[in-house]
Design a protein around this motif. Sequence first.
Motif, PDB file in Angstrom:
ATOM      1  N   GLY A  57       0.831  -1.185   0.000  1.00 20.76           N
ATOM      2  CA  GLY A  57       0.000   0.000   0.000  1.00 20.76           C
ATOM      3  C   GLY A  57       0.872   1.245   0.000  1.00 20.76           C
ATOM      4  N   ASN A  86      -1.474   5.117  -4.600  1.00 19.54           N
ATOM      5  CA  ASN A  86      -2.631   4.258  -4.361  1.00 19.54           C
ATOM      6  C   ASN A  86      -3.200   4.483  -2.958  1.00 19.54           C
ATOM      7  N   LEU A  87      -3.613   5.735  -2.719  1.00 14.68           N
ATOM      8  CA  LEU A  87      -4.292   6.115  -1.479  1.00 14.68           C
ATOM      9  C   LEU A  87      -5.759   6.370  -1.794  1.00 14.68           C
ATOM     10  N   LYS A  88      -6.644   5.928  -0.914  1.00 15.48           N
ATOM     11  CA  LYS A  88      -8.075   5.994  -1.188  1.00 15.48           C
ATOM     12  C   LYS A  88      -8.721   7.208  -0.515  1.00 15.48           C
ATOM     13  N   GLN A  89      -9.750   7.727  -1.195  1.00 12.75           N
ATOM     14  CA  GLN A  89     -10.482   8.890  -0.726  1.00 12.75           C
ATOM     15  C   GLN A  89     -11.801   8.460  -0.077  1.00 12.75           C
ATOM     16  N   TYR A  94      -8.852  11.386   3.620  1.00 16.99           N
ATOM     17  CA  TYR A  94      -8.629  11.657   2.202  1.00 16.99           C
ATOM     18  C   TYR A  94      -7.347  12.453   1.997  1.00 16.99           C
ATOM     19  N   LYS A 118     -12.003  11.717  -6.556  1.00 16.99           N
ATOM     20  CA  LYS A 118     -11.429  10.373  -6.532  1.00 16.99           C
ATOM     21  C   LYS A 118     -11.643   9.676  -7.869  1.00 16.99           C
ATOM     22  N   ASP A 121     -11.470   3.854 -10.162  1.00 16.40           N
ATOM     23  CA  ASP A 121     -10.643   2.698  -9.824  1.00 16.40           C
ATOM     24  C   ASP A 121     -10.379   2.658  -8.316  1.00 16.40           C
ATOM     25  N   ARG A 122     -11.236   1.983  -7.580  1.00 19.50           N
ATOM     26  CA  ARG A 122     -11.069   1.732  -6.140  1.00 19.50           C
ATOM     27  C   ARG A 122     -10.967   3.006  -5.308  1.00 19.50           C
ATOM     28  N   ASN A 123     -11.534   4.093  -5.804  1.00 21.58           N
ATOM     29  CA  ASN A 123     -11.573   5.364  -5.064  1.00 21.58           C
ATOM     30  C   ASN A 123     -10.186   5.949  -4.787  1.00 21.58           C
ATOM     31  N   PHE A 124      -9.204   5.607  -5.625  1.00 19.29           N
ATOM     32  CA  PHE A 124      -7.879   6.185  -5.444  1.00 19.29           C
ATOM     33  C   PHE A 124      -7.922   7.690  -5.701  1.00 19.29           C
ATOM     34  N   LEU A 299      -1.710  -3.767  -9.208  1.00 13.22           N
ATOM     35  CA  LEU A 299      -1.432  -2.341  -9.079  1.00 13.22           C
ATOM     36  C   LEU A 299      -0.854  -1.751 -10.359  1.00 13.22           C
TER      37      LEU A 299
END
Length: 329
Positions: A57, A86-89, A94, A118, A121-124, A299
């Motif tokens: 991560g 690859n950090l999610k919001q 956030y 965001k 794609d996975r809320n990145f 990834l």
Amino acid sequence: MPMIKTDVYEIDRRHLLKLTGTMGIGATFVSPTELFAEGACEKVDTTPPNVKPEQAGATLQFWIDGLHFGPRSTLKSRANITLFMNLKQSAASYVESVVLLDPKNFVVGARYFDSSMKMLDRNFVPYVRFENVELDHTATYTCIYSVRTGSNLKLYTATIEKPQISTLNTTFLPQTMRTDFQSFILGNTLNPTPGLITTPFQFYTQNTLSAHCARGRITDMAPDGSSFNVNIDFMHDDAGENHYMRYFIVMDPVGRLLGFVKRVNKDDPNFVVKADGTKACNVGKITDAQRLDFNVPDLQIGNIADCPYVQFYTEDSYDAIARNMIRLR
């Protein structure tokens, strides 16, 4: 695709704002390493040393276009740099800001976000692109992503050491592709500089521009990126058993794969004939079978719907890889 593990620091957001103020271009930023040395923040141990970057991560992926003057001229180089973390919001946590610092901790570029901004794609957090910035190919730069959770911040930091003239290198592609491209990536007698590829402006062989130029167009794309079609022209007709149009690759701004086609020989029927009689190849979204066959880490795969532009490549298995871009927004 250069991929860097990050160091993570934790600090009170109000304290950081008091120390740094507004992060405008040219402002001085107090780096997390300086804050840690002064006891003003804590370092977070998040990734054991044996974790692979493509599986971990919070890794920074980046792509640099430019720097071709490099040591060839006294003219300072200006370039475009694109970043992906690859950090999610989410509403609770956030990415609030992204800062690029030069070796003296002056701000080269800054971007700001809220929780609603965001990717599909996975809320990145979205791609961050700094255009026409002055970069020194011999210098080291620092990228900082600040993640806000209430009044606390986590600072994800990554060091970009000596930006490369070309980011097509031995860490860029899945192993099967690297093996196929070893003449270009690893270097040979014709190309002693690994990673140098043909573009509309630069060649390492004496090939003509008309016969070795990447030309393509997007003919279809679903709103959510679940399907697309990029129609990419042959650079030239197949010339022989070892000289034929082989790879057609579509990638996101930092080099993650979106889709590709590999023709196995000059008689491979994987092409279409256009109205003017020339050939082209249709590239769609990467399939599950391709992920497995080429051992592509999750990834390293992107979603075209998140891309402000895509880059695409054509390769003739002999002496040329050509690259171009298509802007989507």
